[in-house]
Design a protein around this motif. Structure first.
Motif, PDB file in Angstrom:
ATOM      1  N   ILE A 137       0.842  -1.206   0.000  1.00 36.62           N
ATOM      2  CA  ILE A 137       0.000   0.000   0.000  1.00 36.62           C
ATOM      3  C   ILE A 137       0.872   1.249   0.000  1.00 36.62           C
ATOM      4  CG2 ILE A 137      -1.651   1.341   1.367  1.00 36.62           C
ATOM      5  CD1 ILE A 137      -2.797  -1.354   2.362  1.00 36.62           C
ATOM      6  N   PHE A 138       1.898   1.250   0.833  1.00 40.09           N
ATOM      7  CA  PHE A 138       2.792   2.409   0.922  1.00 40.09           C
ATOM      8  C   PHE A 138       3.490   2.665  -0.408  1.00 40.09           C
ATOM      9  CE2 PHE A 138       7.009   4.207   1.578  1.00 40.09           C
ATOM     10  CZ  PHE A 138       6.714   5.357   2.293  1.00 40.09           C
ATOM     11  N   ASN A 139       4.079   1.620  -0.993  1.00 31.72           N
ATOM     12  CA  ASN A 139       4.850   1.795  -2.226  1.00 31.72           C
ATOM     13  C   ASN A 139       3.986   2.160  -3.416  1.00 31.72           C
ATOM     14  OD1 ASN A 139       7.911   1.155  -2.168  1.00 31.72           O
ATOM     15  ND2 ASN A 139       7.012  -0.256  -0.702  1.00 31.72           N
ATOM     16  N   ALA A 140       2.816   1.532  -3.533  1.00 31.71           N
ATOM     17  CA  ALA A 140       1.935   1.852  -4.652  1.00 31.71           C
ATOM     18  C   ALA A 140       1.437   3.286  -4.540  1.00 31.71           C
ATOM     19  CB  ALA A 140       0.759   0.876  -4.678  1.00 31.71           C
ATOM     20  N   SER A 141       1.136   3.729  -3.319  1.00 25.97           N
ATOM     21  CA  SER A 141       0.644   5.097  -3.106  1.00 25.97           C
ATOM     22  C   SER A 141       1.737   6.124  -3.381  1.00 25.97           C
ATOM     23  CB  SER A 141       0.123   5.244  -1.669  1.00 25.97           C
ATOM     24  OG  SER A 141      -0.927   4.328  -1.414  1.00 25.97           O
ATOM     25  N   ILE A 142       2.921   5.886  -2.838  1.00 29.01           N
ATOM     26  CA  ILE A 142       4.034   6.814  -3.049  1.00 29.01           C
ATOM     27  C   ILE A 142       4.418   6.873  -4.524  1.00 29.01           C
ATOM     28  CG2 ILE A 142       6.487   7.198  -2.574  1.00 29.01           C
ATOM     29  CD1 ILE A 142       4.561   8.008  -0.320  1.00 29.01           C
ATOM     30  N   SER A 143       4.401   5.712  -5.184  1.00 31.38           N
ATOM     31  CA  SER A 143       4.731   5.643  -6.607  1.00 31.38           C
ATOM     32  C   SER A 143       3.807   6.537  -7.429  1.00 31.38           C
ATOM     33  CB  SER A 143       4.635   4.187  -7.078  1.00 31.38           C
ATOM     34  OG  SER A 143       4.811   4.092  -8.476  1.00 31.38           O
ATOM     35  N   SER A 144       2.523   6.528  -7.088  1.00 32.49           N
ATOM     36  CA  SER A 144       1.551   7.328  -7.835  1.00 32.49           C
ATOM     37  C   SER A 144       1.843   8.819  -7.724  1.00 32.49           C
ATOM     38  CB  SER A 144       0.137   7.035  -7.320  1.00 32.49           C
ATOM     39  OG  SER A 144      -0.214   5.696  -7.558  1.00 32.49           O
ATOM     40  N   ILE A 145       2.289   9.248  -6.543  1.00 31.62           N
ATOM     41  CA  ILE A 145       2.575  10.675  -6.337  1.00 31.62           C
ATOM     42  C   ILE A 145       3.916  11.058  -6.969  1.00 31.62           C
ATOM     43  CG2 ILE A 145       3.020  12.424  -4.586  1.00 31.62           C
ATOM     44  CD1 ILE A 145       1.063  10.863  -2.775  1.00 31.62           C
ATOM     45  N   VAL A 146       4.937  10.228  -6.743  1.00 32.55           N
ATOM     46  CA  VAL A 146       6.262  10.509  -7.315  1.00 32.55           C
ATOM     47  C   VAL A 146       6.208  10.529  -8.837  1.00 32.55           C
ATOM     48  CG1 VAL A 146       8.606   9.590  -7.557  1.00 32.55           C
ATOM     49  CG2 VAL A 146       7.505   9.598  -5.318  1.00 32.55           C
ATOM     50  N   GLY A 147       5.379   9.668  -9.410  1.00 32.06           N
ATOM     51  CA  GLY A 147       5.283   9.570 -10.866  1.00 32.06           C
ATOM     52  C   GLY A 147       4.821  10.847 -11.536  1.00 32.06           C
ATOM     53  N   ILE A 148       4.078  11.683 -10.810  1.00 33.05           N
ATOM     54  CA  ILE A 148       3.621  12.954 -11.368  1.00 33.05           C
ATOM     55  C   ILE A 148       4.807  13.801 -11.815  1.00 33.05           C
ATOM     56  CG2 ILE A 148       2.426  15.113 -10.810  1.00 33.05           C
ATOM     57  CD1 ILE A 148       0.708  13.480  -8.841  1.00 33.05           C
ATOM     58  N   PHE A 149       5.952  13.630 -11.146  1.00 34.35           N
ATOM     59  CA  PHE A 149       7.145  14.415 -11.468  1.00 34.35           C
ATOM     60  C   PHE A 149       8.175  13.613 -12.272  1.00 34.35           C
ATOM     61  CE2 PHE A 149       5.275  15.921  -7.498  1.00 34.35           C
ATOM     62  CZ  PHE A 149       5.028  17.238  -7.823  1.00 34.35           C
ATOM     63  N   ILE A 150       8.374  12.342 -11.904  1.00 32.82           N
ATOM     64  CA  ILE A 150       9.415  11.546 -12.564  1.00 32.82           C
ATOM     65  C   ILE A 150       9.046  11.192 -14.002  1.00 32.82           C
ATOM     66  CG2 ILE A 150      10.749   9.409 -12.486  1.00 32.82           C
ATOM     67  CD1 ILE A 150      11.458  11.340 -10.285  1.00 32.82           C
ATOM     68  N   THR A 151       7.799  10.808 -14.237  1.00 30.80           N
ATOM     69  CA  THR A 151       7.389  10.417 -15.594  1.00 30.80           C
ATOM     70  C   THR A 151       7.572  11.552 -16.598  1.00 30.80           C
ATOM     71  OG1 THR A 151       5.815   8.798 -14.704  1.00 30.80           O
ATOM     72  CG2 THR A 151       5.514   9.479 -17.003  1.00 30.80           C
ATOM     73  N   PRO A 152       7.109  12.783 -16.315  1.00 26.93           N
ATOM     74  CA  PRO A 152       7.349  13.875 -17.273  1.00 26.93           C
ATOM     75  C   PRO A 152       8.841  14.152 -17.508  1.00 26.93           C
ATOM     76  CG  PRO A 152       5.631  14.497 -15.736  1.00 26.93           C
ATOM     77  CD  PRO A 152       6.228  13.226 -15.218  1.00 26.93           C
ATOM     78  N   ILE A 153       9.660  14.009 -16.460  1.00 25.69           N
ATOM     79  CA  ILE A 153      11.103  14.236 -16.642  1.00 25.69           C
ATOM     80  C   ILE A 153      11.679  13.221 -17.622  1.00 25.69           C
ATOM     81  CG2 ILE A 153      13.350  14.105 -15.489  1.00 25.69           C
ATOM     82  CD1 ILE A 153      12.013  15.317 -13.014  1.00 25.69           C
TER      83      ILE A 153
END
Length: 330
Positions: A137-153
């Motif tokens: 739960i922790f990793n999937a949730s954090i991944s979703s938020i971090v991805g907002i910045f990492i994916t566009p980069i």
């Protein structure tokens, strides 16, 4: 067979999967329905619909469950680095080996690799297989938020100098407005709206799925209308599907092996396997609308992600079932 069907259903591979296939077929038959001048304002509905999806996703984020999965930093570091570093690098190496050319399918494959992990399917499969659910739960949730910045980069680096390049700061702002701020608002209202979300979880799931189907329909309609799929034979689609299946199996094997190599216990190995090998269709569809505003290009780019999404559910469910059966024997 009944047990496998139940697992697939719990993971989300049921009516939505069939509706996804039907949506693509409908877009091929009636592409004019999804055009910008269509009587149905798909662009407006999906714009606000995506924000609603992530608002209720934020509401579902239970602070207690997040805190309980916080401690194992080695596990979290492995999963996040694999999701956002190892996965894209592997796809880049494959593209370099075979020659990427200018085919948007290759761009779609890289876009898939740079996306965050899916939440619901990862947690469900970790639970079925007997893994560390709080960590999932922790990793999937954090991944979703971090991805907002990492994916566009990642996409900015990949598209640098091409006609599809974009303004990174403007993209961050748009994604923050449409995804990040609704998640944070929902999270802050968890205590107030949590009971409501739990009570109407099925209704909200159908709302999420309907919005994703509309995004897929409008994107594929535009691509079909402009002839972007002309010349794509069934053999090509089967080959692409096989490539996506191979990619998932390779990532799952790599994650499980890394978990063993680092000395994680069985529960953590299972969490690494599922959280590190899955990619989110919901975030892929939501962020893709911002990153690729041309619906024609977006429709083609979505194809690898949709195939991977379906295959990761099927293959992941089979793996989860086998791990659960092995645990009973032991």
């Amino acid at each position: 067979m009944g047990q496998l069907k139940n697992i697939l259903s719990r993971a989300g591979l049921n009516g939505f999967f069939l509706a996804l296939i039907g949506t693509i077929l409908l877009a091929n038959i009636f592409p004019e329905w999804g055009a910008e001048d269509s009587i149905i304002p798909f662009k407006v509905i999906t714009h606000y619909g995506v924000s609603l999806i992530f608002f209720f996703y934020g509401v579902k984020m239970d602070p207690v469950k997040l805190r309980s999965g916080l401690g194992n930093w080695k596990l979290h570091l492995l999963i996040q680095s694999t999701t956002f570093l190892v996965f894209p690098v592997i796809v880049l190496l494959v593209q370099a080996l075979f020659g990427a050319g200018d085919d948007p399918i290759w761009l779609g494959a890289f876009y898939l690799s740079a996306l965050p992990s899916t939440v619901s399917a990862s947690v469900v499969m970790v639970s079925i297989a007997g893994g560390n659910v709080p960590a999932a739960i922790f990793n999937a949730s954090i991944s979703s938020i971090v991805g907002i910045f990492i994916t566009p980069i990642w996409m900015e680096l990949f598209l640098e100098g091409s006609e599809l390049s974009f303004d990174l700061l403007s993209t961050f702002w748009q994604l923050s407005l449409q995804v990040l701020f609704p998640v944070v608002a929902g999270f802050l209202l968890h205590r107030v709206l949590g009971p409501f979300v739990n009570k109407y979880s099925t209704t909200l799931k159908y709302m999420d799925q309907s919005i994703i189907l509309m995004i897929v329909f409008s994107a594929f309609s535009a691509a079909v209308a402009r002839g972007m799929f002309e010349g794509r034979s069934w053999a090509f689609l089967i080959g692409l599907g096989a490539s996506m299946a191979l990619l998932f199996v390779m990532m799952a094997a790599l994650m499980f092996g890394m978990g063993k190599l680092l000395g994680f216990n069985r529960e953590d190995q299972i969490t690494v396997l599922f959280c590190g090998s899955k990619k989110s269709l919901i975030q892929g569809a939501a962020m893709g609308k911002v990153l690729f505003p041309d619906p024609v290009t977006f429709g083609v780019i979505l194809l690898p992600l949709m195939l991977y999404h379906a295959l990761q559910l099927v293959a992941g469910s089979i793996i989860a079932q086998q791990l659960a059966a092995r645990q009973k024997i032991e």
